[in-house]
Design an enzyme around this catalytic site. Structure first.
Site, short mmCIF file in Angstrom:
data_model
loop_
_atom_site.label_atom_id
_atom_site.label_comp_id
_atom_site.label_asym_id
_atom_site.label_seq_id
_atom_site.Cartn_x
_atom_site.Cartn_y
_atom_site.Cartn_z
N ARG A 144 -5.96 58.00 -18.49
CA ARG A 144 -5.56 56.73 -17.85
C ARG A 144 -4.08 56.46 -18.08
O ARG A 144 -3.38 55.95 -17.23
CB ARG A 144 -6.40 55.55 -18.38
N TYR B 57 1.67 43.81 5.79
CA TYR B 57 0.33 44.40 5.88
C TYR B 57 -0.68 43.31 5.51
O TYR B 57 -0.48 42.56 4.54
CB TYR B 57 0.24 45.60 4.93
N ASP C 32 8.75 47.15 0.48
CA ASP C 32 7.64 48.05 0.82
C ASP C 32 8.20 49.03 1.86
O ASP C 32 8.46 48.66 3.00
CB ASP C 32 6.47 47.24 1.37
N LYS D 139 -0.08 56.97 3.26
CA LYS D 139 0.51 57.07 4.60
C LYS D 139 1.41 58.30 4.71
O LYS D 139 0.94 59.41 4.57
CB LYS D 139 1.24 55.78 4.94
O1 P1T Z 1 -4.15 51.00 1.61
P1 P1T Z 1 -3.25 51.06 0.40
O2 P1T Z 1 -2.91 52.47 -0.02
O3 P1T Z 1 -3.74 50.22 -0.72
O4 P1T Z 1 -1.83 50.48 0.86
C1 P1T Z 1 -1.65 49.15 1.22
C2 P1T Z 1 -0.48 49.04 2.16
C3 P1T Z 1 0.74 48.61 1.65
N1 P1T Z 1 1.83 48.49 2.44
C4 P1T Z 1 1.77 48.75 3.76
C5 P1T Z 1 3.00 48.58 4.59
C6 P1T Z 1 0.58 49.20 4.32
O5 P1T Z 1 0.58 49.47 5.64
C7 P1T Z 1 -0.58 49.34 3.51
C8 P1T Z 1 -1.89 49.78 4.07
N2 P1T Z 1 -1.95 49.68 5.46
C9 P1T Z 1 -3.02 50.02 6.25
C10 P1T Z 1 -4.19 50.49 5.79
C11 P1T Z 1 -2.80 49.83 7.70
O6 P1T Z 1 -3.54 50.39 8.53
O7 P1T Z 1 -1.83 49.14 8.04
#
Ligand code: P1T
Length: 391
Positions: free
Chosen positions: A53, A105, A177, A202
């Site tokens: 962890r 988001y 972000d 992503k």
């Molecule tokens: O899904 P996660 O890995 O927890 O990430 C969150 C997140 C944070 N910042 C941005 C700009 C994001 O687009 C996302 C996650 N977004 C999607 C799942 C979406 O389809 O927009």
């Protein structure tokens, strides 16, 4: 002998930084250290690693390469992008205030509006493409200014250096972000940001096969606080997930070039289509953030949003009718996706000031053949949008 990777170009660092051949076997690819614990030399004498962890060598390699690509002193990897967001929120205390982009988001908005607001943290939503709105929203107790650029889903552009200048004599940290741009296209720390967040689900991962997050920065005290809370809270990525992101990053530069090229072609096609009301893509010269984007980004990335003429049903029909673009949330993979933010990624902002239009569709333009992508959108728009909706 190994090179001093920090002196090499982005494309070289993406493949090598933090990823020296394995010291015991010479394996060229960083191994998946699939272990939960590490043997100690004595009860009071640790090796480099202790418990899974707290840290893991595959995770260290991932943290080091993302830090290198963002020009950061350190990186921390998480079980998801939102786990990184949650970890950053531990820098706050009751009474603090956040200025958040009004086009974040949906999960980020939900986390701020429905989770940390319950712990005495207030927030203001502002259109961050307008520096004046940010200036007006900053209070003495503001401790975080949270920007996305390009934003999700409207692809607004925030002038990162402009926001950093606003905060010069203020204790608030600027978090960017950078998920939609990726470190290949934009490096917010160099423009004055304090922390950068990525959903590595992503573009970093790039193949729609892993969920993860990374935060990078330069301040050693912030690192210690985040690291402490990450270990205390425990939202860490597994070694295999780290390895998948490491592998994805090796091809990030070539993928981002193709994503950007295909997205521009798609945006230009949509712009000329009679069933389309408005196209949101910062690479189009008519986009209000185009000049700022051209200054702070290397290219314009693969995300394109558009509104259709008609109503919700029209948009839903288009989203159902594409064949190459698959109907799914998420983004940044090699395959093209289409989604309806109002019903899908941003359903949690319905009824709030951050609500999105119900004729809006968002594309994550993949790296398939450009003509196949445009042909797919053409058939979905022209065959399935009822002629009466085209006005
Ligand atoms: O899904 P996660 O890995 O927890 O990430 C969150 C997140 C944070 N910042 C941005 C700009 C994001 O687009 C996302 C996650 N977004 C999607 C799942 C979406 O389809 O927009």
């Amino acid at each position: 002998m190994t090179a001093d990777w920090q002196r090499t170009a982005f494309e070289t660092r993406a493949i090598h930084a933090g990823q020296e051949p394995d010291p015991t076997t010479g394996a060229i690819t960083t191994p998946i250290y699939q272990t939960s614990t590490f043997v100690q030399k004595g009860v009071d004498e640790l090796g480099t690693y202790e418990y899974g962890r707290t840290h893991n060598p595959t995770r260290t390699a991932l943290q080091d390469v993302v830090a290198s690509l963002e020009g950061a002193a350190w990186g921390l990897a998480y079980a998801s992008g939102l786990a990184g967001t949650q970890n950053i929120s531990y820098l706050l205390a009751p009474g603090d205030h956040i200025v958040l982009t009004d086009d974040a988001y949906g999960g980020t908005h939900r986390f701020v509006a429905k989770v940390i607001s319950r712990y005495g943290i207030d927030y203001s939503l502002v259109d961050m493409s307008d520096l004046e709105q940010i200036r007006a929203a900053i209070r003495p107790e503001t401790r975080l200014v949270w920007a996305e650029t390009p934003t999700n889903p409207y692809l607004k552009i925030v002038d990162i250096r402009g926001v950093a200048d606003l905060l010069q004599n203020h204790p608030a940290l600027l978090v960017v972000d950078n998920t939609f741009a990726s470190p290949f296209l934009q490096n917010p720390l160099a423009l004055g940001a304090d922390l950068v967040l990525h959903s590595s689900t992503k573009y970093l991962g790039g193949h729609a096969d892993v969920v993860g997050g990374v935060v990078v920065g330069n301040d050693p005290e912030i690192y210690e606080t985040l690291k402490f809370h990450q270990n205390a809270g425990g939202a860490v990525p597994g070694p295999f997930d780290c390895w998948l992101v490491l592998r994805g990053i090796k091809t990030l530069p070539v993928r981002m070039e193709r994503h950007s090229r295909n997205a521009l072609a798609v945006a230009e096609f949509l712009q000329g289509h009679p069933a389309v009301r408005h196209v949101f893509y910062p690479g189009l010269p008519g986009h209000p953030g185009h000049d700022v984007a051209a200054r702070q980004m290397r290219d314009f990335s693969g995300m394109v949003s558009f509104t259709v003429r008609g109503d919700f049903q029209t948009a839903a029909e288009v989203a159902r009718s594409t064949r190459v673009f698959q109907l799914a949330v998420s983004l940044g993979g090699v395959e093209s996706l289409i989604e309806h933010p109002g019903q899908m990624t941003h359903a949690s902002v319905a009824g709030t000031e951050a609500e999105v239009e119900d004729t809006l569709l968002r594309l994550s333009v993949g790296i398939e053949n450009e003509a196949d992508l445009i042909g797919d959108l053409a058939q979905a728009l022209e065959v399935l949008v009822p002629a009466t909706a085209i006005r």
